[in-house]
Motif scaffolding. Structure first.
Motif, PDB file in Angstrom:
ATOM      1  N   GLY A 159      -3.908  -2.276   4.332  1.00 15.57           N
ATOM      2  CA  GLY A 159      -3.005  -1.565   3.196  1.00 15.57           C
ATOM      3  C   GLY A 159      -3.537  -1.831   1.900  1.00 15.57           C
ATOM      4  O   GLY A 159      -3.347  -0.959   0.989  1.00 15.57           O
TER       5      GLY A 159
ATOM      6  N   GLY B 163      -6.546   0.829   0.041  1.00 12.87           N
ATOM      7  CA  GLY B 163      -6.287   2.133  -0.020  1.00 12.87           C
ATOM      8  C   GLY B 163      -5.350   3.006   0.704  1.00 12.87           C
ATOM      9  O   GLY B 163      -4.643   1.976   1.679  1.00 12.87           O
ATOM     10  N   PRO B 164      -4.802   3.850   0.571  1.00 10.62           N
ATOM     11  CA  PRO B 164      -3.770   4.726   1.119  1.00 10.62           C
ATOM     12  C   PRO B 164      -3.942   4.960   3.025  1.00 10.62           C
ATOM     13  O   PRO B 164      -5.085   5.146   3.067  1.00 10.62           O
ATOM     14  CB  PRO B 164      -3.621   5.951   0.577  1.00 10.62           C
TER      15      PRO B 164
ATOM     16  N   GLY C 117       0.930  -1.223   0.090  1.00  9.80           N
ATOM     17  CA  GLY C 117       0.049   0.007  -0.065  1.00  9.80           C
ATOM     18  C   GLY C 117       0.752   1.088  -0.017  1.00  9.80           C
ATOM     19  O   GLY C 117       2.013   1.400  -0.234  1.00  9.80           O
ATOM     20  N   GLU C 118      -0.006   2.402   0.276  1.00  5.86           N
ATOM     21  CA  GLU C 118       0.738   3.644   0.228  1.00  5.86           C
ATOM     22  C   GLU C 118       0.367   4.291   1.600  1.00  5.86           C
ATOM     23  O   GLU C 118      -0.571   4.281   2.025  1.00  5.86           O
ATOM     24  CB  GLU C 118       0.145   4.599  -0.842  1.00  5.86           C
ATOM     25  N   ILE C 119       1.423   5.217   2.101  1.00  6.74           N
ATOM     26  CA  ILE C 119       1.519   6.012   3.089  1.00  6.74           C
ATOM     27  C   ILE C 119       1.405   7.349   2.989  1.00  6.74           C
ATOM     28  O   ILE C 119       2.361   8.009   2.185  1.00  6.74           O
ATOM     29  CB  ILE C 119       2.479   5.565   4.176  1.00  6.74           C
ATOM     30  N   ARG C 120       0.424   8.300   3.185  1.00  6.42           N
ATOM     31  CA  ARG C 120       0.256   9.635   3.063  1.00  6.42           C
ATOM     32  C   ARG C 120       0.439  10.278   4.261  1.00  6.42           C
ATOM     33  O   ARG C 120      -0.209   9.994   5.390  1.00  6.42           O
ATOM     34  CB  ARG C 120      -1.122  10.197   2.399  1.00  6.42           C
TER      35      ARG C 120
ATOM     36  N   ASP D 287      -7.072   4.408   7.997  1.00  4.21           N
ATOM     37  CA  ASP D 287      -6.979   3.588   6.882  1.00  4.21           C
ATOM     38  C   ASP D 287      -8.349   3.418   5.980  1.00  4.21           C
ATOM     39  O   ASP D 287      -9.259   3.945   6.642  1.00  4.21           O
ATOM     40  CB  ASP D 287      -6.642   2.176   7.212  1.00  4.21           C
ATOM     41  N   SER D 288      -8.430   2.890   5.087  1.00  2.00           N
ATOM     42  CA  SER D 288      -9.643   2.777   4.151  1.00  2.00           C
ATOM     43  C   SER D 288     -10.124   1.236   4.262  1.00  2.00           C
ATOM     44  O   SER D 288     -11.066   0.659   3.403  1.00  2.00           O
ATOM     45  CB  SER D 288      -9.648   3.062   2.797  1.00  2.00           C
TER      46      SER D 288
ATOM     47  N   GLU E 144      -3.222   7.122   5.805  1.00  2.35           N
ATOM     48  CA  GLU E 144      -3.008   8.499   6.155  1.00  2.35           C
ATOM     49  C   GLU E 144      -2.799   8.826   7.738  1.00  2.35           C
ATOM     50  O   GLU E 144      -3.267   8.240   8.573  1.00  2.35           O
ATOM     51  CB  GLU E 144      -4.037   9.233   5.736  1.00  2.35           C
TER      52      GLU E 144
ATOM     53  N   ILE F 195      -1.635  -0.666   8.226  1.00  2.00           N
ATOM     54  CA  ILE F 195      -0.960  -1.329   6.863  1.00  2.00           C
ATOM     55  C   ILE F 195      -1.305  -2.886   6.892  1.00  2.00           C
ATOM     56  O   ILE F 195      -1.577  -3.347   5.929  1.00  2.00           O
ATOM     57  CB  ILE F 195       0.521  -1.161   6.876  1.00  2.00           C
TER      58      ILE F 195
END
Length: 532
Positions: A435, A438-439, A400-403, A458-459, A441, A431
């Motif tokens: 993870g 979605g991203p 995933g992505e971390i914002r 998270d999402s 945050e 995560i």
């Protein structure tokens, strides 16, 4: 959700209900008393007011020149008419009731009967059974107490007869209301009061006295403008007693509910895992005993939890060494094992890695819990720490992505090692379980009470509402999404909670809309250094 009602208002409510019950009982007692008759009112101030009013009418008649019934009545009752009381004068006898002057002429039968009955009895006086002047012309006692022409003259004993002015004064003193009554009539409902005045009018011919007069007062209210039954003073006294009672009760209720409030707050802190001793209540009653028992319980729980955490920490520490040796041995065996035994050695090595990871997290959990009493807080810049932790997690191959949206100016008071551990576990938890959805945050904001809030969102699918609080319990994992196959041990969020609370902060979880989970870590805002 049930509405919370303070114990203070419950006690005051029952107090007011008690007063209401007393008031209702007194009301029915008065109603029963009224049902038996209103004559008891004449024994108090009502009787005095009626007698004073009747005496005023008598005094008006004795003026020179003599007043007419209408003029005497109008002058005396003018103020009471403004209060809703109607007045009239009636000439009465044993077998007749005759209107003389006033506001009304029609009388209900109960009032006529009362007026006739009053005229039957002789008026006691100083001159014998007939009154001050004895008998009238026909030899019958004069109910009014006055002599007409032809009657026997007053007996002055050995003293000479008084002059006309003196005699008029003596008659004025002798002439006073002879009887009073008060009653109620129906259809329509009226309250009546009567005062028997006596024979005050001279006949135009013959010089005799007309039949006795009775002053009759009428009102559609039992109060009668304050003339019949003035309950306003009773209401004032009752209101004063109520106010004094409330003022006497409020301090006691305040002290009682204040002590209970402190004990409740302490119990809530214990339920959250904070075993600080409750405040001392200087009371010698049951609440004081409860406070002492509460303090004793908090102390024992604190020692029990601390001993348990030390035991877990020591056990984890002691197990790490043999596990490390076992892991090395399995690694060597994995290299030397043949194809047939390779998969068994690999599985054993995987389980050993899981046990080692579990013990490391357990050791972190116990250190965070035990470090709460000896933590030294310093100002920690959040942005650099969050970036370093995110880079570390992504380097470990996290999906995933971390914002990151953390201000460079946000500083929190914390222990750097504990805060690092809390953020890392919170980020790793998001995560690991969301993870791929979605991203993830990480944001920060300043709250109104001098706090810095750091959130990890998270999402993912979130968790059931009833399980949110339990996610901070050690080894708890919801069956819905947090299963062992994901690699979690159930200690990640427990470590977050212990570490943040050791830094004097608080943590909370909530489900996001439309989906996702948000972990909020609140810490006291620190002071940014000048170099930053």
């Amino acid at each position: 959700m049930k509405t919370f009602l303070s114990l203070r208002w419950k006690i005051l409510g029952w107090f007011l209900v008690n007063l209401l019950v007393i008031g209702v009982v007194l009301y029915f007692i008065v109603r029963l008393q009224f049902g038996a008759g209103l004559g008891w009112l004449l024994e108090g101030a009502t009787g005095d007011r009626l007698e004073t009013l009747g005496q005023s009418v008598i005094t008006e008649f004795q003026q020179t020149p003599p007043a007419t019934p209408a003029s005497a009545l109008d002058k005396v009752v003018e103020a009471w008419r403004a209060r809703g009381v109607q007045a009239a004068l009636f000439r009465t006898g044993p077998d007749f009731v005759e209107f003389a002057a006033g506001d009304f002429q029609e009388l209900p039968e109960i009032v006529r009967t009362k007026l006739r009955d009053q005229s039957k009895g002789p008026r006691p006086g100083r001159g014998g059974p007939g009154g001050p002047g004895g008998a009238g012309r026909d030899g019958a006692p004069r109910p009014d107490g006055f002599d007409g022409p032809g009657g026997p003259p007053p007996d002055f004993g050995d003293r000479p007869p008084p002059r006309s002015e003196e005699r008029r004064g003596r008659f004025s003193m002798a002439a006073r209301p002879a009887g009073k009554f008060i009653l109620a009539s129906d259809n329509p409902r009226f309250y009546w009061a009567g005062v028997r005045l006596g024979s005050l009018e001279k006949e135009r011919t013959g010089g005799g006295m007309r039949p006795p007069l009775t002053l009759l007062l009428r009102s559609d209210s039992m109060r009668g403008g304050g003339l019949f039954f003035d309950y306003y003073p009773l209401l004032a006294v009752g209101g004063g007693l109520l106010l004094v009672s409330v003022l006497l009760w409020l301090p006691m209720i305040g002290r009682l509910t204040g002590a209970l409030g402190k004990l409740t707050a302490s119990a809530e802190e214990i339920a959250r895992g904070k075993f600080d001793a409750p405040p001392v209540l200087k009371r010698q009653d049951e609440l004081g005993r409860l406070n002492r028992a509460h303090r004793h319980m908090a102390g024992k729980l604190s020692r029990y939890v601390e001993d348990q955490q030390r035991f877990l920490g020591d056990t984890a520490h002691e197990l790490l060494s043999p596990l490390a040796r076992l892991e090395v041995a399995l690694s060597i065996l994995e290299q030397r094992a043949g194809d047939d035994g390779q998969r068994y050695v690999t599985r054993a090595l995987t389980e050993t890695h899981l046990m080692t990871s579990l013990l490391h997290e357990l050791l972190s959990f116990t250190k965070a819990g035990l470090g709460g009493t000896s933590v030294s807080l310093t100002s920690v810049a959040l942005a650099p720490m969050v970036r370093e932790i995110a880079a570390r997690e992504m380097a470990d191959g996290a999906p995933g992505e971390i914002r990151i949206e953390v201000s460079e100016h946000h500083v929190a008071m914390a222990d750097a090692a504990l805060l690092d551990r809390a953020i890392a576990n919170g980020l790793r938890n998001a995560i690991r379980y969301a993870g791929d959805c979605g991203p993830v945050e990480i944001t920060s904001r300043v709250e109104g009470d001098g706090k810095i809030a750091l959130t990890v969102s998270d999402s993912g699918p979130g968790v059931p509402e009833e399980m949110l609080d339990r996610l901070f319990d050690p080894f708890f994992r919801p069956d819905v999404s947090r299963v062992r196959e994901t690699g979690g041990t159930g200690l990640g969020l427990a470590i977050v909670k212990s570490a943040i609370e050791a830094c004097g902060g608080s943590v909370s979880l909530r489900n996001r809309e439309p989906q996702g989970l948000e972990l909020k870590m609140s810490l006291t805002a620190g002071v940014q250094s000048a170099a930053a």
